[in-house]
Design an enzyme around this catalytic site. Structure first.
Site, PDB file in Angstrom:
ATOM      1  N   CYS A 144      79.584 117.964  25.187  1.00 54.28           N
ATOM      2  CA  CYS A 144      78.805 118.188  24.134  1.00 54.28           C
ATOM      3  C   CYS A 144      79.662 117.425  23.017  1.00 54.28           C
ATOM      4  O   CYS A 144      80.341 118.080  22.112  1.00 54.28           O
ATOM      5  CB  CYS A 144      78.789 119.924  24.082  1.00 54.28           C
ATOM      6  SG  CYS A 144      77.705 120.282  22.887  1.00 54.28           S
TER       7      CYS A 144
ATOM      8  N   HIS B 143      81.407 121.735  32.917  1.00 56.58           N
ATOM      9  CA  HIS B 143      81.862 120.160  32.347  1.00 56.58           C
ATOM     10  C   HIS B 143      83.519 120.652  33.004  1.00 56.58           C
ATOM     11  O   HIS B 143      84.221 121.543  33.036  1.00 56.58           O
ATOM     12  CB  HIS B 143      82.163 120.266  31.031  1.00 56.58           C
ATOM     13  CG  HIS B 143      80.665 120.339  30.378  1.00 56.58           C
ATOM     14  ND1 HIS B 143      80.685 118.751  30.006  1.00 56.58           N
ATOM     15  CD2 HIS B 143      79.628 121.231  30.648  1.00 56.58           C
ATOM     16  CE1 HIS B 143      79.250 118.579  29.408  1.00 56.58           C
ATOM     17  NE2 HIS B 143      78.268 120.134  29.217  1.00 56.58           N
TER      18      HIS B 143
ATOM     19  N   ASN C 247      80.552 116.635  32.237  1.00 58.52           N
ATOM     20  CA  ASN C 247      79.891 117.763  33.576  1.00 58.52           C
ATOM     21  C   ASN C 247      80.769 116.549  35.017  1.00 58.52           C
ATOM     22  O   ASN C 247      81.266 115.600  34.721  1.00 58.52           O
ATOM     23  CB  ASN C 247      78.818 117.007  34.119  1.00 58.52           C
ATOM     24  CG  ASN C 247      77.801 117.671  32.760  1.00 58.52           C
ATOM     25  OD1 ASN C 247      77.498 117.277  32.221  1.00 58.52           O
ATOM     26  ND2 ASN C 247      77.533 118.795  33.290  1.00 58.52           N
TER      27      ASN C 247
ATOM     28  N   HIS D 139      76.597 124.571  35.308  1.00 61.25           N
ATOM     29  CA  HIS D 139      76.551 123.163  34.664  1.00 61.25           C
ATOM     30  C   HIS D 139      78.101 123.261  34.278  1.00 61.25           C
ATOM     31  O   HIS D 139      78.246 123.591  33.049  1.00 61.25           O
ATOM     32  CB  HIS D 139      75.341 123.692  33.686  1.00 61.25           C
ATOM     33  CG  HIS D 139      75.936 122.140  32.897  1.00 61.25           C
ATOM     34  ND1 HIS D 139      74.535 121.281  32.879  1.00 61.25           N
ATOM     35  CD2 HIS D 139      76.548 121.960  31.826  1.00 61.25           C
ATOM     36  CE1 HIS D 139      74.651 120.289  31.808  1.00 61.25           C
ATOM     37  NE2 HIS D 139      75.911 120.608  31.027  1.00 61.25           N
TER      38      HIS D 139
ATOM     39  N   ARG E  21      71.015 112.312  29.939  1.00 59.68           N
ATOM     40  CA  ARG E  21      71.026 113.066  28.361  1.00 59.68           C
ATOM     41  C   ARG E  21      71.943 113.933  27.862  1.00 59.68           C
ATOM     42  O   ARG E  21      73.554 113.162  26.766  1.00 59.68           O
ATOM     43  CB  ARG E  21      70.453 114.237  28.451  1.00 59.68           C
ATOM     44  CG  ARG E  21      70.088 114.996  27.680  1.00 59.68           C
ATOM     45  CD  ARG E  21      70.838 116.407  26.971  1.00 59.68           C
ATOM     46  NE  ARG E  21      71.359 116.885  28.216  1.00 59.68           N
ATOM     47  CZ  ARG E  21      72.100 118.098  27.989  1.00 59.68           C
ATOM     48  NH1 ARG E  21      73.036 118.101  26.521  1.00 59.68           N
ATOM     49  NH2 ARG E  21      72.593 118.925  28.882  1.00 59.68           N
ATOM     50  N   ASP E  22      73.185 114.338  29.188  1.00 54.87           N
ATOM     51  CA  ASP E  22      74.764 115.165  28.351  1.00 54.87           C
ATOM     52  C   ASP E  22      75.870 113.855  28.355  1.00 54.87           C
ATOM     53  O   ASP E  22      76.013 113.861  27.725  1.00 54.87           O
ATOM     54  CB  ASP E  22      74.675 116.355  29.707  1.00 54.87           C
ATOM     55  CG  ASP E  22      75.422 117.125  29.162  1.00 54.87           C
ATOM     56  OD1 ASP E  22      76.564 116.625  28.108  1.00 54.87           O
ATOM     57  OD2 ASP E  22      76.003 118.588  29.899  1.00 54.87           O
TER      58      ASP E  22
END
Ligand code: HMG
Ligand code: MG
Length: 302
Positions: free
Chosen positions: A242, A211, A251, A209, A17-18
């Site tokens: 993002c 990055h 991440n 979370h 996803r990310d």
């Protein structure tokens, strides 16, 4: 002197996803499914497989329904999806996601740019979704993004992050994932932020979370481990970013995190060699070297 770290940690793999939401090349549906199944085969037990968001906002994840339906599910694995509103939640339910995640920034400007709503308005939407999720017995977690700083507003007050963490846990989130969306945090800030949050909510409800834009993610995780945090998000190969946070890179890489944890005798269920194999396949598809340091030791030099 004795150090005390958790004996094991929970990981949330966010690469599909990310990671894939912010890659230049779009990975096709079959390869996304293969990637997710490979990640599961490497031992990862929680995987954010996609986001049920407007494909006009996030074109790389436009095949979210096909991906979610196409994965051969394994017992003991929780397949998760990001949902920004009720429409997204209903798609997650229809495709049998095991859990969902909300995202809300600790900054109004970022919320407007990312989910087209101010913080209060978005929280009101999530409240409705949370009530539905409770009726449906679908667990949810909440990202509090820009918790370490906002690309538009700069510094973010710790009290704002703590307040949102409290609101989401009161709403029933099983975990709040505190996001360093632009990778601007440092270990001292991590200690201060986690300490402030865990005065108000249980430590085992806090995840990080991070990055890795400035290479601080592992140092920040080390700081959080020393306080007893046991839940971390990471991305295979260090994929990601993002699209609505300029300058945000991927991440923390799952390989680098797992390497550090295992070396510190902290258990995960991940087989690092298998995981590296999966990420190496993904970097071939993306036609670029992924930033994971551990992965760089596995490349065959020709
Ligand atoms: P909006 O335009 O305000 O939505 O977008 P709307 O309710 O006004 O509806 C407009 C159109 O969008 C309608 O379609 C809706 O059906 C459609 P039309 O009638 O024009 O054809 N729509 C949807 N379509 C698919 N799925 C949905 C959905 N909802 C409405 N769920 C919206 C609001 C939230 C949808 C939009 O802003 C959006 O999709 N944003 C997604 C942003 C995003 O995914 N960002 C990246 C993830 S966040 C992140 O990466 C940070 C994180 O990793 C944590 C960290 O790093 O710290 C989580
Ligand atoms: Mg993120």
């Amino acid at each position: 002197m004795k150090f005390s770290f958790p004996q094991s940690v929970r990981l949330m793999e966010v690469g599909p996803r990310d990671g894939l939401q912010n890659e230049r090349l779009i990975v096709d549906t079959m390869n996304k499914i293969g990637f997710i199944e490979g990640l599961v085969a490497s031992g990862l037990k929680r995987i954010e497989v996609t986001a049920f968001v407007n494909p006009k906002w996030i074109p790389p994840l436009a095949d979210q329904v096909e991906v979610a339906k196409g994965i051969r599910r394994q017992k003991g694995v929780s397949y998760a999806a990001l949902v920004p509103n009720m429409k997204g939640y209903e798609q997650a339910l229809a495709t049998k996601m095991d859990e969902v995640a909300f995202v809300l920034a600790a900054s109004d400007t970022h919320n407007l740019k990312n989910i087209n709503a101010k913080t209060d308005e978005a929280f009101a939407r999530y409240t409705e979704v949370a009530l539905r999720a409770a009726e449906d017995n679908v667990p949810f977690r909440a990202y509090i993004s820009c918790a370490f700083g906002c690309p538009y507003e700069g510094e973010v007050a710790v009290s704002r992050v703590v307040h949102l963490a409290q609101l989401f846990t009161q709403l029933g989130a099983y975990e709040v994932s505190i996001g360093d969306t632009i990778g601007i945090g440092n270990p001292k800030q991590t200690l201060e932020l986690v300490q402030a949050i865990c005065k108000e909510i249980a430590l085992d409800k806090i995840a990080l979370h991070l990055h890795d834009t400035r290479g601080m993610a592992l140092a920040n995780i080390f700081a959080a481990l020393s306080l007893g945090v046991k839940s971390f998000d990471s991305s295979a190969g260090g994929l990601g970013g993002c699209p609505y946070a300029p300058g945000a890179s991927g991440n923390v890489s799952t390989e680098d995190l797992v390497y550090m944890l295992h070396a510190m005798d902290i258990k995960t269920e991940v087989n690092l060699d298998l995981l590296c194999g999966v990420s190496l396949k993904m970097e071939k598809l993306l036609k670029r070297q992924l930033p994971s340091k551990v992965l760089s030791t596995k490349r065959v030099v020709s």
